[in-house]
Design a protein around this motif. Structure first.
Motif, PDB file in Angstrom:
ATOM      1  N   LEU A 146       0.836  -1.201   0.000  1.00 19.20           N
ATOM      2  CA  LEU A 146       0.000   0.000   0.000  1.00 19.20           C
ATOM      3  C   LEU A 146       0.872   1.254   0.000  1.00 19.20           C
ATOM      4  N   PRO A 147       0.297   2.407  -0.325  1.00 24.21           N
ATOM      5  CA  PRO A 147       1.073   3.656  -0.238  1.00 24.21           C
ATOM      6  C   PRO A 147       1.625   3.854   1.174  1.00 24.21           C
ATOM      7  N   GLY A 235       6.084   3.552   7.086  1.00 32.68           N
ATOM      8  CA  GLY A 235       5.965   2.109   6.933  1.00 32.68           C
ATOM      9  C   GLY A 235       4.777   1.872   6.031  1.00 32.68           C
ATOM     10  N   SER A 236       4.445   0.620   5.794  1.00 31.60           N
ATOM     11  CA  SER A 236       3.290   0.319   4.964  1.00 31.60           C
ATOM     12  C   SER A 236       2.738  -1.047   5.348  1.00 31.60           C
ATOM     13  N   LEU A 237       1.819  -1.540   4.530  1.00 30.23           N
ATOM     14  CA  LEU A 237       1.226  -2.856   4.716  1.00 30.23           C
ATOM     15  C   LEU A 237       1.365  -3.617   3.405  1.00 30.23           C
ATOM     16  N   SER A 238       1.909  -4.810   3.471  1.00 30.49           N
ATOM     17  CA  SER A 238       2.100  -5.608   2.258  1.00 30.49           C
ATOM     18  C   SER A 238       1.185  -6.822   2.282  1.00 30.49           C
ATOM     19  N   PHE A 239       0.896  -7.337   1.093  1.00 35.03           N
ATOM     20  CA  PHE A 239      -0.043  -8.440   0.931  1.00 35.03           C
ATOM     21  C   PHE A 239       0.512  -9.479  -0.035  1.00 35.03           C
ATOM     22  N   ALA A 268       2.108  -4.706 -10.227  1.00 40.07           N
ATOM     23  CA  ALA A 268       2.098  -3.340 -10.751  1.00 40.07           C
ATOM     24  C   ALA A 268       0.675  -2.801 -10.837  1.00 40.07           C
ATOM     25  N   ARG A 269      -0.256  -3.630 -11.293  1.00 38.59           N
ATOM     26  CA  ARG A 269      -1.642  -3.183 -11.439  1.00 38.59           C
ATOM     27  C   ARG A 269      -2.293  -2.926 -10.081  1.00 38.59           C
ATOM     28  N   SER A 270      -1.995  -3.787  -9.117  1.00 42.59           N
ATOM     29  CA  SER A 270      -2.560  -3.598  -7.779  1.00 42.59           C
ATOM     30  C   SER A 270      -2.046  -2.315  -7.150  1.00 42.59           C
ATOM     31  N   GLY A 271      -0.731  -2.100  -7.257  1.00 44.80           N
ATOM     32  CA  GLY A 271      -0.143  -0.899  -6.695  1.00 44.80           C
ATOM     33  C   GLY A 271      -0.629   0.359  -7.388  1.00 44.80           C
ATOM     34  N   ALA A 272      -0.717   0.313  -8.716  1.00 49.68           N
ATOM     35  CA  ALA A 272      -1.170   1.482  -9.477  1.00 49.68           C
ATOM     36  C   ALA A 272      -2.593   1.870  -9.097  1.00 49.68           C
ATOM     37  N   ALA A 273      -3.429   0.871  -8.824  1.00 45.91           N
ATOM     38  CA  ALA A 273      -4.814   1.156  -8.426  1.00 45.91           C
ATOM     39  C   ALA A 273      -4.861   1.902  -7.099  1.00 45.91           C
TER      40      ALA A 273
END
Length: 344
Positions: A146-147, A235-239, A268-273
């Motif tokens: 996530l951002p 920090g962030s949250l990763s999946f 890339a598509r998930s992050g871009a969204a």
């Protein structure tokens, strides 16, 4: 745990009619999700991914996404391992007993954009982490980040330096981000995401550690009085999106290749969204007083939060990673490449 398994088994029985006597010989897969339908990660990494799998397989694979989750958010991995569902998405924070290395995406300063971080995590996972099989019993098909999380004030707090945070109450998810809050001398306050609005409106917290799009989703963005922007985030949250290894091994080679084609560029598509949702809030955030840390104040943040990065290195080394500095450098190299290419 027995009650959980019984509940999951009952849910699986309720789904059984959906797979009874198909008109054509199809491979049926259950893709579970605990995310709400409006969530961009659900839309890209689950709904659209499922549709792409069906298309790439020429209809040979049929994906069913249950209307309600078959297990709590922190039981997605066990649910797939127990055979209740075939596929799922999980936050790396939801499997702390298993996953250490992929949490590189959760570290401070490591998510300047969701797209860049998601690509960096996926490439780092495949180059360095895959041989360690931290996600035992499942095959990881995609990763996303996530951002970067920022400091959103909801009262009189003006966080322009570390000193301003001393003793302040900051809402944060439990786990890594709460540890980061402690390192800054603030007090982490944890609650269910659904209870956040009450904490904000009653003045229980001084600020929140989250991105503006998350605050919008929690219906608290209207209460934000200021933002402290940390380059790359606190920090962030990763999946990770995954499929049962046992179920994967039962698929034909053509079916496996169809899923892999559907998963191409999914990070890339998930992050871009996620970045796109954040970008849509720019006009609204222009009204919010914002301090972007730089110079001495940023250096002080970096100095204190370096401990979080060192802790990750130590844990990863204990899991067998003999070159954590090299891995971190590689991850950041990909971040720089993607940001230069326009991913930020």
């Amino acid at each position: 745990m027995n009650r959980l398994k019984a509940a999951l088994a009952a849910s699986a029985v309720m789904l059984a009619p959906a797979f009874a006597a198909p008109a054509l010989a199809q491979t049926q897969l259950i893709f579970n999700s605990y995310l709400p339908p409006h969530d961009e990660l659900y839309q890209i990494a689950i709904r659209d991914f499922a549709a792409a799998i069906e298309e790439e397989s020429g209809g040979e694979i049929k994906i069913t996404i249950p209307d309600t989750t078959l297990a709590p958010s922190d039981r997605q991995y066990e649910m797939v391992r127990d055979g209740i569902a075939d596929m799922a998405i999980v936050s790396t924070g939801g499997v702390p007993q298993l996953v250490t290395m992929n949490k590189i995406g959760d570290l401070p300063f490591n998510s300047p954009s969701a797209r860049a971080a998601s690509i960096a995590l996926w490439e780092t996972y495949n180059k360095y982490f895959l041989p360690f099989d931290e996600f035992k019993g499942v095959k990881v098909l995609s990763t996303s980040v996530l951002p970067g999380r920022q400091i959103l004030s909801v009262g009189k707090l003006q966080a322009e330096s570390v000193a301003d945070l001393k003793g302040a109450k900051l809402w944060s998810p439990p786990g890594a981000l709460s540890e980061t809050v402690k390192k800054l001398g603030a007090v982490p306050v944890n609650s269910e995401f659904t209870d956040l609005q009450e904490y904000v409106t009653k003045g229980t917290v001084d600020a929140m550690v989250m991105a503006p799009n998350s605050a919008k989703g929690a219906r608290v963005l209207e209460y934000v009085t200021g933002m402290t922007e940390v380059p790359g985030g606190l920090g962030s949250l990763s999946f990770a999106v995954f499929i049962s290894q046992e179920r994967w091994d039962q698929l034909t080679s053509d079916e496996q290749q169809a899923i892999e084609r559907a998963a191409k560029d999914l990070p890339a598509r998930s992050g871009a969204a996620a970045d796109a949702v954040l970008a849509k809030l720019a006009p609204e955030m222009e009204k919010v007083p914002t301090v972007t840390l730089e110079g001495a104040p940023l250096d002080e943040f970096r100095s204190l939060l370096e401990a979080r990065i060192e802790e990750w290195k130590e844990r990863a080394a204990k899991k067998g990673l003999d070159n954590p500095d090299e891995v971190l450098a590689f991850y950041r190299e990909i971040l720089a490449r993607e940001n230069k290419a326009g991913g930020s």
